[in-house]
Design a protein around this motif. Structure first.
Motif, PDB file in Angstrom:
ATOM      1  N   SER A  22       0.819  -1.217   0.000  1.00 38.19           N
ATOM      2  CA  SER A  22       0.000   0.000   0.000  1.00 38.19           C
ATOM      3  C   SER A  22       0.854   1.270   0.000  1.00 38.19           C
ATOM      4  O   SER A  22       0.408   2.315  -0.463  1.00 38.19           O
ATOM      5  CB  SER A  22      -0.960   0.008   1.184  1.00 38.19           C
ATOM      6  N   GLU A  87     -14.387 -10.848  -2.923  1.00 41.41           N
ATOM      7  CA  GLU A  87     -14.532 -10.291  -1.570  1.00 41.41           C
ATOM      8  C   GLU A  87     -13.239 -10.444  -0.776  1.00 41.41           C
ATOM      9  O   GLU A  87     -12.823  -9.519  -0.070  1.00 41.41           O
ATOM     10  CB  GLU A  87     -15.688 -10.968  -0.837  1.00 41.41           C
ATOM     11  N   ILE A  90     -10.631  -7.922  -2.092  1.00 42.95           N
ATOM     12  CA  ILE A  90     -10.905  -6.582  -1.575  1.00 42.95           C
ATOM     13  C   ILE A  90     -10.474  -6.476  -0.122  1.00 42.95           C
ATOM     14  O   ILE A  90      -9.853  -5.486   0.279  1.00 42.95           O
ATOM     15  CB  ILE A  90     -12.391  -6.229  -1.771  1.00 42.95           C
ATOM     16  N   ASP A  91     -10.754  -7.514   0.666  1.00 43.40           N
ATOM     17  CA  ASP A  91     -10.360  -7.500   2.068  1.00 43.40           C
ATOM     18  C   ASP A  91      -8.839  -7.465   2.222  1.00 43.40           C
ATOM     19  O   ASP A  91      -8.310  -6.693   3.020  1.00 43.40           O
ATOM     20  CB  ASP A  91     -10.937  -8.718   2.790  1.00 43.40           C
ATOM     21  N   LYS A  92      -8.129  -8.277   1.472  1.00 42.54           N
ATOM     22  CA  LYS A  92      -6.666  -8.341   1.571  1.00 42.54           C
ATOM     23  C   LYS A  92      -5.980  -7.071   1.077  1.00 42.54           C
ATOM     24  O   LYS A  92      -4.831  -6.810   1.421  1.00 42.54           O
ATOM     25  CB  LYS A  92      -6.117  -9.528   0.780  1.00 42.54           C
ATOM     26  N   ASN A  93      -6.677  -6.297   0.251  1.00 40.71           N
ATOM     27  CA  ASN A  93      -6.089  -5.100  -0.343  1.00 40.71           C
ATOM     28  C   ASN A  93      -6.806  -3.823   0.074  1.00 40.71           C
ATOM     29  O   ASN A  93      -6.702  -2.805  -0.600  1.00 40.71           O
ATOM     30  CB  ASN A  93      -6.103  -5.234  -1.872  1.00 40.71           C
ATOM     31  N   LYS A  94      -7.513  -3.882   1.211  1.00 39.61           N
ATOM     32  CA  LYS A  94      -8.330  -2.735   1.609  1.00 39.61           C
ATOM     33  C   LYS A  94      -7.515  -1.476   1.818  1.00 39.61           C
ATOM     34  O   LYS A  94      -7.981  -0.372   1.511  1.00 39.61           O
ATOM     35  CB  LYS A  94      -9.191  -3.070   2.824  1.00 39.61           C
ATOM     36  N   ASP A  95      -6.282  -1.587   2.319  1.00 37.39           N
ATOM     37  CA  ASP A  95      -5.457  -0.386   2.518  1.00 37.39           C
ATOM     38  C   ASP A  95      -5.131   0.273   1.188  1.00 37.39           C
ATOM     39  O   ASP A  95      -5.289   1.482   1.035  1.00 37.39           O
ATOM     40  CB  ASP A  95      -4.170  -0.734   3.262  1.00 37.39           C
ATOM     41  N   LEU A  97      -6.704  -0.134  -1.733  1.00 39.84           N
ATOM     42  CA  LEU A  97      -7.931   0.318  -2.390  1.00 39.84           C
ATOM     43  C   LEU A  97      -8.480   1.582  -1.748  1.00 39.84           C
ATOM     44  O   LEU A  97      -9.006   2.456  -2.446  1.00 39.84           O
ATOM     45  CB  LEU A  97      -8.973  -0.809  -2.381  1.00 39.84           C
ATOM     46  N   SER A  98      -8.330   1.711  -0.443  1.00 40.42           N
ATOM     47  CA  SER A  98      -8.831   2.939   0.208  1.00 40.42           C
ATOM     48  C   SER A  98      -7.966   4.143  -0.164  1.00 40.42           C
ATOM     49  O   SER A  98      -8.481   5.242  -0.302  1.00 40.42           O
ATOM     50  CB  SER A  98      -8.908   2.767   1.722  1.00 40.42           C
ATOM     51  N   THR A 103     -12.816   2.045  -2.408  1.00 41.32           N
ATOM     52  CA  THR A 103     -13.695   1.381  -1.453  1.00 41.32           C
ATOM     53  C   THR A 103     -14.348   2.417  -0.558  1.00 41.32           C
ATOM     54  O   THR A 103     -13.935   3.535  -0.472  1.00 41.32           O
ATOM     55  CB  THR A 103     -12.923   0.381  -0.568  1.00 41.32           C
TER      56      THR A 103
END
Length: 103
Positions: A22, A87, A90-95, A97-98, A103
């Motif tokens: 990230s 899903e 997205i969870d593993k890459n939430k940082d 993606l935010s 997201t």
């Protein structure tokens, strides 16, 4: 300003840790802010291979439907497994993606 992104290959990390850190996206957005200070709008266009639903162990779980043939693709369970994989990606890459505001 138009920005084109492709081949990020975000994955769920079950088949290894291949995701971009990230911190790289923090640097990208910092540079983008500097380069676009005179731009009225920034449009990020996602081209291809953003999410990698192939590089995962989920397709090999017992009983999981697999998208290997055209017959398999007509099985609605393939979509269920693909949604679960997405899903998890997205969870593993939430940082990351935010940071990109996806997201």
């Amino acid at each position: 300003m138009l920005v084109f992104l492709s081949d990020l290959h975000f994955e769920d990390a079950t088949a290894g840790k291949h995701n971009i850190n990230s911190k790289a996206f923090e640097g990208f957005t910092d540079d983008l802010k500097k380069l676009s200070k005179n731009a009225k709008h920034i449009h990020i266009v996602l081209l291809g291979d953003i999410f990698d639903l192939n590089r995962t162990t989920a397709w090999f779980e017992k009983g999981a439907a697999k998208p290997w043939t055209s017959d398999d693709l007509s099985n609605p369970e393939v979509g269920v497994v693909a949604e679960k994989i997405l899903e998890n990606i997205i969870d593993k890459n939430k940082d990351s993606l935010s940071i990109l505001n996806f997201t």
